[in-house]
Structure formats: C-alpha cells, structure tokens
Design a protein around this motif. Structure first.
Motif, PDB file in Angstrom:
ATOM      1  N   ARG A 114       1.000  -1.261  -0.161  1.00  0.00           N
ATOM      2  CA  ARG A 114       0.121   0.315  -0.429  1.00  0.00           C
ATOM      3  C   ARG A 114       1.031   1.167  -0.037  1.00  0.00           C
ATOM      4  O   ARG A 114       0.566   1.788  -0.870  1.00  0.00           O
ATOM      5  N   ALA A 115       1.925   1.115   0.678  1.00  0.00           N
ATOM      6  CA  ALA A 115       2.811   2.822   0.770  1.00  0.00           C
ATOM      7  C   ALA A 115       3.553   2.628  -0.392  1.00  0.00           C
ATOM      8  O   ALA A 115       3.458   4.310  -1.209  1.00  0.00           O
ATOM      9  N   PHE A 120       4.875   5.873  -3.986  1.00  0.00           N
ATOM     10  CA  PHE A 120       5.991   5.299  -5.589  1.00  0.00           C
ATOM     11  C   PHE A 120       5.467   5.479  -6.616  1.00  0.00           C
ATOM     12  O   PHE A 120       5.476   5.834  -7.975  1.00  0.00           O
ATOM     13  N   TYR A 121       4.158   3.849  -6.717  1.00  0.00           N
ATOM     14  CA  TYR A 121       3.982   3.860  -8.061  1.00  0.00           C
ATOM     15  C   TYR A 121       2.870   4.910  -8.467  1.00  0.00           C
ATOM     16  O   TYR A 121       2.807   5.523  -9.682  1.00  0.00           O
ATOM     17  N   ASP A 146       8.524  14.539  -1.573  1.00  0.00           N
ATOM     18  CA  ASP A 146       9.382  13.768  -1.025  1.00  0.00           C
ATOM     19  C   ASP A 146       8.714  13.467   0.147  1.00  0.00           C
ATOM     20  O   ASP A 146       8.121  13.859   1.277  1.00  0.00           O
ATOM     21  N   SER A 147      10.415  13.452   0.730  1.00  0.00           N
ATOM     22  CA  SER A 147      10.154  13.652   2.478  1.00  0.00           C
ATOM     23  C   SER A 147      12.558  13.879   2.603  1.00  0.00           C
ATOM     24  O   SER A 147      12.669  12.668   1.741  1.00  0.00           O
ATOM     25  N   SER A 148      11.789  13.949   3.770  1.00  0.00           N
ATOM     26  CA  SER A 148      13.393  14.489   4.661  1.00  0.00           C
ATOM     27  C   SER A 148      14.103  12.341   4.536  1.00  0.00           C
ATOM     28  O   SER A 148      15.047  12.027   4.476  1.00  0.00           O
ATOM     29  N   ALA A 149      12.875  11.930   5.424  1.00  0.00           N
ATOM     30  CA  ALA A 149      12.930  10.239   4.606  1.00  0.00           C
ATOM     31  C   ALA A 149      13.958   9.299   3.994  1.00  0.00           C
ATOM     32  O   ALA A 149      14.093   8.262   3.671  1.00  0.00           O
ATOM     33  N   ALA A 150      13.652  10.452   2.299  1.00  0.00           N
ATOM     34  CA  ALA A 150      14.562   9.557   1.527  1.00  0.00           C
ATOM     35  C   ALA A 150      16.407  10.326   1.199  1.00  0.00           C
ATOM     36  O   ALA A 150      16.911   9.395   0.645  1.00  0.00           O
ATOM     37  N   LEU A 151      16.246  11.040   2.607  1.00  0.00           N
ATOM     38  CA  LEU A 151      17.585  12.094   2.614  1.00  0.00           C
ATOM     39  C   LEU A 151      18.912  10.914   3.295  1.00  0.00           C
ATOM     40  O   LEU A 151      20.047  10.270   3.525  1.00  0.00           O
ATOM     41  N   ILE A 159       9.813   0.996   5.652  1.00  0.00           N
ATOM     42  CA  ILE A 159       8.857   0.840   4.026  1.00  0.00           C
ATOM     43  C   ILE A 159       8.330   2.376   3.123  1.00  0.00           C
ATOM     44  O   ILE A 159       8.674   2.924   2.523  1.00  0.00           O
ATOM     45  N   TYR A 160       8.425   3.214   4.942  1.00  0.00           N
ATOM     46  CA  TYR A 160       8.201   4.526   4.080  1.00  0.00           C
ATOM     47  C   TYR A 160       8.884   5.423   3.509  1.00  0.00           C
ATOM     48  O   TYR A 160       9.409   5.696   2.411  1.00  0.00           O
ATOM     49  N   SER A 161      10.612   4.725   3.973  1.00  0.00           N
ATOM     50  CA  SER A 161      11.660   5.704   3.401  1.00  0.00           C
ATOM     51  C   SER A 161      12.577   4.742   1.771  1.00  0.00           C
ATOM     52  O   SER A 161      12.645   5.462   1.305  1.00  0.00           O
ATOM     53  N   ALA A 162      11.836   3.637   1.841  1.00  0.00           N
ATOM     54  CA  ALA A 162      12.243   2.883   0.443  1.00  0.00           C
ATOM     55  C   ALA A 162      11.098   3.725  -0.503  1.00  0.00           C
ATOM     56  O   ALA A 162      11.464   3.860  -1.563  1.00  0.00           O
ATOM     57  N   SER A 163       9.670   4.408  -0.140  1.00  0.00           N
ATOM     58  CA  SER A 163       9.421   4.518  -1.003  1.00  0.00           C
ATOM     59  C   SER A 163       9.225   5.978  -1.396  1.00  0.00           C
ATOM     60  O   SER A 163       9.156   7.064  -2.501  1.00  0.00           O
ATOM     61  N   LYS A 164       9.985   6.585  -0.343  1.00  0.00           N
ATOM     62  CA  LYS A 164      10.956   8.203  -0.627  1.00  0.00           C
ATOM     63  C   LYS A 164      11.748   7.821  -1.193  1.00  0.00           C
ATOM     64  O   LYS A 164      12.185   9.436  -2.486  1.00  0.00           O
ATOM     65  N   GLY A 165      12.663   6.916  -0.976  1.00  0.00           N
ATOM     66  CA  GLY A 165      13.998   7.153  -1.510  1.00  0.00           C
ATOM     67  C   GLY A 165      13.746   6.362  -3.109  1.00  0.00           C
ATOM     68  O   GLY A 165      14.532   6.456  -4.542  1.00  0.00           O
ATOM     69  N   ALA A 166      13.076   5.737  -3.088  1.00  0.00           N
ATOM     70  CA  ALA A 166      12.566   5.542  -4.513  1.00  0.00           C
ATOM     71  C   ALA A 166      12.171   6.392  -5.615  1.00  0.00           C
ATOM     72  O   ALA A 166      12.295   7.027  -6.911  1.00  0.00           O
ATOM     73  N   LEU A 167      11.077   7.571  -5.172  1.00  0.00           N
ATOM     74  CA  LEU A 167      10.876   8.689  -5.553  1.00  0.00           C
ATOM     75  C   LEU A 167      11.323   9.717  -5.992  1.00  0.00           C
ATOM     76  O   LEU A 167      11.974  10.193  -7.428  1.00  0.00           O
ATOM     77  N   LYS A 168      12.541  10.026  -4.916  1.00  0.00           N
ATOM     78  CA  LYS A 168      13.560  10.740  -4.945  1.00  0.00           C
ATOM     79  C   LYS A 168      14.543   9.978  -6.615  1.00  0.00           C
ATOM     80  O   LYS A 168      15.448  11.224  -7.049  1.00  0.00           O
ATOM     81  N   SER A 169      15.237   9.654  -6.064  1.00  0.00           N
ATOM     82  CA  SER A 169      16.053   9.089  -7.141  1.00  0.00           C
ATOM     83  C   SER A 169      15.749   8.502  -8.934  1.00  0.00           C
ATOM     84  O   SER A 169      16.380   9.088  -9.878  1.00  0.00           O
ATOM     85  N   MET A 170      14.308   7.806  -8.950  1.00  0.00           N
ATOM     86  CA  MET A 170      13.598   8.429 -10.480  1.00  0.00           C
ATOM     87  C   MET A 170      13.642   9.689 -10.338  1.00  0.00           C
ATOM     88  O   MET A 170      13.862  10.255 -11.900  1.00  0.00           O
TER      89      MET A 170
END
Ligand code: NAP
Length: 278
Positions: A114-115, A120-121, A146-151, A159-170
């Motif tokens: 879900r997250a 991300f998707y 995005d979020s500081s969780a991506a940093l 899970i939140y960091s993974a979703s936001k990290g993926a969004l940052k990279s993309m």
C-alpha cells in the motif's frame, strides 16, 4: 508575484484536500491565479476544502476523486482531460501516507504494498501518463513532494523511506533527462504538522507532544515550498530535522542512523514502541 511563471497556469495537485496539498492548492489559486484540479479520495474532505476556499474560487478550482495508486484511474483521468480539451501545465505529486513506525518484520505485506503504491507507484503512473501532455505546455513542470526520509533512513521507517527513496532517485534521473525541456522539482520536507500522523500517536500522549515540538508549522512549510517552486528550485530541503538528516545522511551514513536510534529509544514513547520492543 504577477510576473511569476506560475501565473494563470493549469495545475494538477494530488492530495489537495488536506495538509500541505491543500495549502499548495490554495496558494496557487489565490496568489498565482492558477486553475487547480485537486485529486484525493474523500469527498467530505474535498468539500470542506472547497468551503474554506469560498465562492470566489468556484470557477478556478475543480476536483476529481480517485485513488492515485491505481494506474487505470490515471488513464481515465487523462482521457477526461483530453475530452474536455484541458491542457495541464504543471503536475504536483503530493498525495502520500506514512505507515505506522514499526520494525520491518512486523509490517504486513498489505501495508508494504500500500505504501509503495501510494507514495511511489502513483508518481510513476501520473508522470508516465501526463508527461506527453505536459510537454505541450509552454512551461511544463513536475514537482514531487518527497520527504526527509529519502535523505536518511531511520529505524522504524523502512517502508516509508524505501518509497520516498525510490521517488527521489526516479525524480533526479527525470530532472536530468528533461533539463531544458521541463522544470522538475524535488521537495524534501521534514516533520510537518498535518493529519499524516493520525495513526501514529495516542491523542494527548507524550508521542504527540514530542511530534508537535519537532514538527514545522504547515503554513510555514507551504510558504517555503511555494517559494522554491516559484523560483524553480531543483531540490528543496525544509525543516531543521530535514537539514540534520541531509547532513548526517552524507557525513555519517551508518552512525548517524544509530545516533537517531539512541535518541528514539531514550525518548521511550508509544510512537516508537513497535520498533525497539522485543
Ligand atoms: N507531514 C509530514 O511530516 C511530512 C513530512 C515529509 C513529507 N511529507 C509528504 O508530504 C505529502 C503530503 O503529506 P501531508 O502531511 O500533507 O499529509 P495529509 O495531511 O495526510 O494529506 C494527504 C493528502 O493525500 C491524499 N491521499 C492520501 N492517499 C491518497 C490516495 N491513495 N489517493 C488519492 N489521494 C490520497 C489525502 O486525501 P484522501 O485521504 O481524501 O485521499 C490528503 O489530501 C506526502 O507525500 C507526505 O509523505 C509529509
């Protein structure tokens, strides 16, 4: 800011019914005379937002209710835009959720999927489907909240960091691929006072008090984000906690997270009990 590039543009804002998305949508309408199409799921929340805007913005604000994590919903939305001959200039991907802080093995597969789907998707679908239309605009733009969780990844936010990290990279790749053709902005806010924490803390508990203490006021966060968008900033990092995470993530990628864990354990609050309790 009448000479701002946003003036009079048509903007899609996801998650426009509450929190930062509502603030961003309201600023686009009131300050930049934009036409805004808001997206969210709950009609009640959206109606409340429309009521708060008042009748002056009836012609400028419209909304569509759908779940952004579903590809077919985006395809249908796009078809409707084409049918109505609406040219969207700017896409702001803001809708998102924060799963309850927890240790990785304690998340259900449903919570994980879900997250990833909402955070991300949803952005994969919206960008993939909307980019051809955006590129027909004289000022095409995509802004991903995005979020500081991506940093920097902390215990309890896998899970939140993974979703936001993926969004940052993309987003960073897309920014380079479209440099000179489209403005692509990445926004990494730190903790902000919105309803996103609704499932995290006991009302009035120590956890809620601490979150309130370290979180940035929502109106202030929206002001900072809008300043960044108005000036076409490529990367925005806002909030003291976000700046800490940005620096620690680069300088102390292992011990930085460890230090944060020590602080979280010492706080001894309900918010983090699922992470450290055996
Ligand atoms: N608040 C923070 O501390 C913080 C920090 C860093 C980053 N962020 C990010 O900032 C963004 C906005 O967060 P916020 O704090 O403003 O959250 P919020 O107050 O909970 O608002 C979230 C918005 O997204 C919509 N939404 C949620 N899931 C959706 C779905 N599946 N489909 C369509 N709309 C959906 C919600 O409306 P409905 O429920 O009606 O669908 C609501 O309008 C999120 O991406 C979040 O991850 C927040």
């Amino acid at each position: 800011m009448s000479n701002c590039w946003l003036q009079g543009k048509t903007v899609v804002v996801t998650g426009a019914s509450g929190g930062m998305g509502a603030g961003i949508a309201a600023t686009l309408l009131k300050k930049h005379n934009c036409k805004v199409i808001g997206v969210a799921r709950s009609e009640a929340k959206m109606k409340k937002f429309v009521e708060e805007l008042g009748p002056a913005y009836e012609d400028k604000f419209s909304y569509k209710l759908f779940d952004v994590s579903n590809k077919e919903n985006w395809e249908k939305f796009y078809e409707e835009l084409v049918e109505k001959d609406i040219q969207v200039d700017v896409l702001i991907n803001n809708a998102g959720i924060l799963p309850k802080f927890n240790r990785f093995d304690r998340y259900t597969m449903d919570e994980i999927e879900r997250a990833m789907n909402i955070n991300f998707y949803s952005c994969v679908y919206s960008m993939k489907i909307m980019i051809p239309m955006l590129l027909k605009s004289t000022t095409p733009a995509i802004i991903n909240i995005d979020s500081s969780a991506a940093l920097m990844s902390l215990a309890g936010t896998s899970i939140y960091s993974a979703s936001k990290g993926a969004l940052k990279s993309m987003t960073e790749s897309i920014r380079e691929e479209f440099r000179g053709k489209m403005y692509v902005g990445l926004v990494c806010p730190g903790f902000t006072k919105t309803d996103i924490f609704r499932d995290q803390t006991n009302e009035g508990g120590k956890g809620e008090k601490i979150m309130n203490m370290i979180s940035t006021d929502c109106d202030l966060m929206v002001k900072m984000i809008m300043f960044g968008i108005e000036h076409k900033q490529s990367l925005q990092i806002h909030g003291v906690d976000a700046h800490f995470m940005s620096v620690f993530g680069k300088l102390l990628p292992v011990n930085g997270s460890r230090l944060f864990s020590s602080v979280m354990k010492a706080a001894n609050i309900d918010l983090f009990s699922g992470i450290f309790d055996d």
